[in-house]
Design a protein around this motif. Structure first.
Motif, mmCIF file in Angstrom:
data_model
loop_
_atom_site.group_PDB
_atom_site.id
_atom_site.type_symbol
_atom_site.label_atom_id
_atom_site.label_comp_id
_atom_site.label_asym_id
_atom_site.label_seq_id
_atom_site.Cartn_x
_atom_site.Cartn_y
_atom_site.Cartn_z
ATOM 1 N N TYR A 1 85.492 78.256 -48.375
ATOM 2 C CA TYR A 1 84.894 77.579 -47.213
ATOM 3 C C TYR A 1 85.303 78.240 -45.879
ATOM 4 C CZ TYR A 1 84.204 73.987 -50.763
ATOM 5 O OH TYR A 1 83.850 73.307 -51.911
ATOM 6 N N SER A 2 86.035 79.304 -45.965
ATOM 7 C CA SER A 2 86.544 79.960 -44.765
ATOM 8 C C SER A 2 85.431 80.703 -44.023
ATOM 9 C CB SER A 2 87.656 80.954 -45.129
ATOM 10 O OG SER A 2 88.070 81.666 -43.987
ATOM 11 N N LEU A 3 85.527 80.732 -42.718
ATOM 12 C CA LEU A 3 84.612 81.508 -41.878
ATOM 13 C C LEU A 3 85.144 82.919 -41.606
ATOM 14 C CD1 LEU A 3 83.493 78.789 -39.289
ATOM 15 C CD2 LEU A 3 82.245 79.649 -41.289
ATOM 16 N N TYR A 4 86.306 83.231 -42.156
ATOM 17 C CA TYR A 4 86.859 84.589 -42.025
ATOM 18 C C TYR A 4 86.330 85.457 -43.162
ATOM 19 C CZ TYR A 4 90.071 82.614 -38.603
ATOM 20 O OH TYR A 4 90.588 81.999 -37.495
ATOM 21 N N THR B 1 91.532 90.529 -38.688
ATOM 22 C CA THR B 1 90.361 90.386 -39.556
ATOM 23 C C THR B 1 89.110 90.255 -38.703
ATOM 24 O OG1 THR B 1 89.449 89.077 -41.372
ATOM 25 C CG2 THR B 1 90.668 87.879 -39.665
ATOM 26 N N ARG B 2 88.014 89.816 -39.358
ATOM 27 C CA ARG B 2 86.774 89.561 -38.627
ATOM 28 C C ARG B 2 86.333 88.134 -38.950
ATOM 29 N NH1 ARG B 2 85.170 94.297 -36.369
ATOM 30 N NH2 ARG B 2 83.165 93.460 -35.688
ATOM 31 N N TYR B 3 85.722 87.524 -37.939
ATOM 32 C CA TYR B 3 85.371 86.103 -38.016
ATOM 33 C C TYR B 3 83.851 85.956 -37.901
ATOM 34 C CZ TYR B 3 85.313 81.142 -36.622
ATOM 35 O OH TYR B 3 85.076 79.785 -36.536
ATOM 36 N N ASP B 4 83.306 85.063 -38.675
ATOM 37 C CA ASP B 4 81.856 84.825 -38.652
ATOM 38 C C ASP B 4 81.543 83.882 -37.486
ATOM 39 O OD1 ASP B 4 79.196 84.311 -39.055
ATOM 40 O OD2 ASP B 4 79.402 83.735 -41.173
ATOM 41 N N TYR B 5 81.063 84.503 -36.389
ATOM 42 C CA TYR B 5 80.754 83.729 -35.186
ATOM 43 C C TYR B 5 79.235 83.619 -35.062
ATOM 44 C CZ TYR B 5 80.469 82.466 -30.227
ATOM 45 O OH TYR B 5 80.181 81.846 -29.027
ATOM 46 N N VAL B 6 78.717 82.500 -35.508
ATOM 47 C CA VAL B 6 77.282 82.233 -35.460
ATOM 48 C C VAL B 6 76.501 83.414 -36.055
ATOM 49 C CG1 VAL B 6 75.404 81.332 -34.054
ATOM 50 C CG2 VAL B 6 77.774 81.040 -33.288
ATOM 51 N N GLY B 7 76.939 83.832 -37.216
ATOM 52 C CA GLY B 7 76.231 84.895 -37.915
ATOM 53 C C GLY B 7 76.701 86.288 -37.543
ATOM 54 N N ASP B 8 77.504 86.450 -36.494
ATOM 55 C CA ASP B 8 78.011 87.764 -36.097
ATOM 56 C C ASP B 8 79.492 87.871 -36.479
ATOM 57 O OD1 ASP B 8 75.600 88.614 -34.967
ATOM 58 O OD2 ASP B 8 76.094 87.667 -33.027
ATOM 59 N N GLU B 9 79.861 89.012 -37.027
ATOM 60 C CA GLU B 9 81.255 89.235 -37.375
ATOM 61 C C GLU B 9 81.977 89.845 -36.173
ATOM 62 O OE1 GLU B 9 81.569 91.512 -40.934
ATOM 63 O OE2 GLU B 9 80.400 90.107 -42.139
ATOM 64 N N VAL B 10 82.897 89.087 -35.631
ATOM 65 C CA VAL B 10 83.629 89.543 -34.432
ATOM 66 C C VAL B 10 85.099 89.744 -34.794
ATOM 67 C CG1 VAL B 10 82.034 88.369 -32.876
ATOM 68 C CG2 VAL B 10 84.085 87.167 -33.672
ATOM 69 N N PRO B 11 85.795 90.677 -34.119
ATOM 70 C CA PRO B 11 87.215 90.933 -34.430
ATOM 71 C C PRO B 11 88.102 89.774 -33.977
ATOM 72 C CG PRO B 11 86.520 92.221 -32.527
ATOM 73 C CD PRO B 11 85.279 91.570 -33.057
#
Length: 329
Positions: free
Chosen positions: A239-242, A264-274
């Motif tokens: 369930y993680s967004l990472y 790592t990278r995080y799923d920010y509204v569909g975009d993977e951000v550092p």
């Protein structure tokens, strides 16, 4: 005729009394006794011009001087000592000149003194094991909670955002806090993006304190919560967004009783951000710090071009030390 003589003189001696002898002969006054010698008069000072009866011919004859023709006045005493002193001065001057000449000759012959060679005992980074990276993380090794466990969440979590933390993360707005029984948060969602990102990109920083929900004083439960947070930020939880494939760094660091640093990278509204995450546990309390870079919504920047600063680990560990120092206040 008076008993004092044919000239009816008073009985007193006009030259100071009987102790100094009889009156001088007629027309020839005697010089005062006891004074220094005067070579101009052949006697005592004042016997001559200006002295009563002085410089006058005696009984019509030529002027007379004491001592007679060929009389040489005595030489002043001490002339031998003056000559000896002069010789001492002359000899001393000659010795000084000789010494100066000898020093000059030595300097010219030998040249300027050569400074001693420096002791080549420089220790290299490889020998000490120290990293050459100027941004090598250096957290405060003395960082510790201010009180004794069990801990409660701080009432003012934003006090952990010190001037140094604000400067390190380029925070541009006042942080906001949220405090409940088992959690306390402080966040700043509008920070400048670090160098290497677009001028309209931005960053955010969030700090969360928490104690176990079901047993606030439990160290065992806090340890379990720490492990669950680690699974979350590494993408091990379904369930993680990472993004699990986006983990670049995951290792233990020296803070509190347990600490983990993850990049790592995080799923920010569909975009993977550092994103960088620091997890710290001290007794029954957990600390979580999250720092992420986001693209500008106005210019539609590409998330793939976003980067964390080179010294991310350093500033994250320093922020963790500041947060830990607030525990127990």
């Amino acid at each position: 005729m008076s008993e004092n003589g044919p000239y009816n003189q008073p009985p007193q001696n006009p030259y100071g009394g009987g102790d100094h002898g009889s009156p001088p002969p007629y027309g020839r006054p005697q010089p005062p006794q006891g004074g220094p010698y005067d070579p101009n008069t052949g006697g005592q000072p004042g016997y001559g011009a200006g002295y009563p009866g002085g410089d006058q011919p005696m009984y019509g004859g030529a002027q007379q001087h004491y001592g007679g023709p060929g009389y040489a006045p005595p030489q002043p005493s001490g002339s031998g000592g003056s000559k000896a002193g002069l010789w001492v001065v002359v000899v001393g001057g000659v010795i000084i000149v000789v010494l100066v000449i000898a020093v000059l000759v030595t300097l010219v012959t030998n040249g300027s003194p050569t400074p001693p060679a420096a002791d080549d005992t420089t220790v290299t980074a490889e020998e000490t094991g120290a990293a050459e990276d100027p941004h090598e993380p250096a957290p405060d090794s003395d960082a510790a909670p201010a009180g004794e466990p069990p801990y409660a969440v701080p009432a003012e979590p934003c006090d952990a955002f010190t001037e140094q933390v604000t400067s390190d993360f380029l925070l541009t707005e006042a942080a906001e806090k949220s405090v409940q029984d088992t959690t306390a948060r402080c966040s700043s969602t509008l920070a400048e993006a670090p160098e290497g990102n677009g001028p309209d990109d931005y960053a955010s920083l969030r700090l969360t304190y928490s104690v176990p929900y079901s047993a606030a004083d439990s160290v065992e439960q806090a340890t379990a919560d720490f492990e669950a947070a680690r699974e979350d930020v590494t993408g091990a939880n379904e369930y993680s967004l990472y993004v699990a494939e986006g983990v670049e760094d995951d290792r233990e660091v020296d803070l509190g009783d347990q600490a983990r640093f993850v990049v790592t990278r995080y799923d920010y509204v569909g975009d993977e951000v550092p994103q960088a995450v620091l997890l710290v546990r001290s007794a029954n309390l957990n600390i979580r710090i999250e720092y992420q870079i986001m693209p500008s919504l106005l210019t539609g920047g590409s998330p793939e071009d976003l980067v964390l600063p080179d010294h991310t680990e350093e500033i994250m560990l320093n922020a963790g030390a500041e947060a830990l120092a607030l525990v127990g206040t």
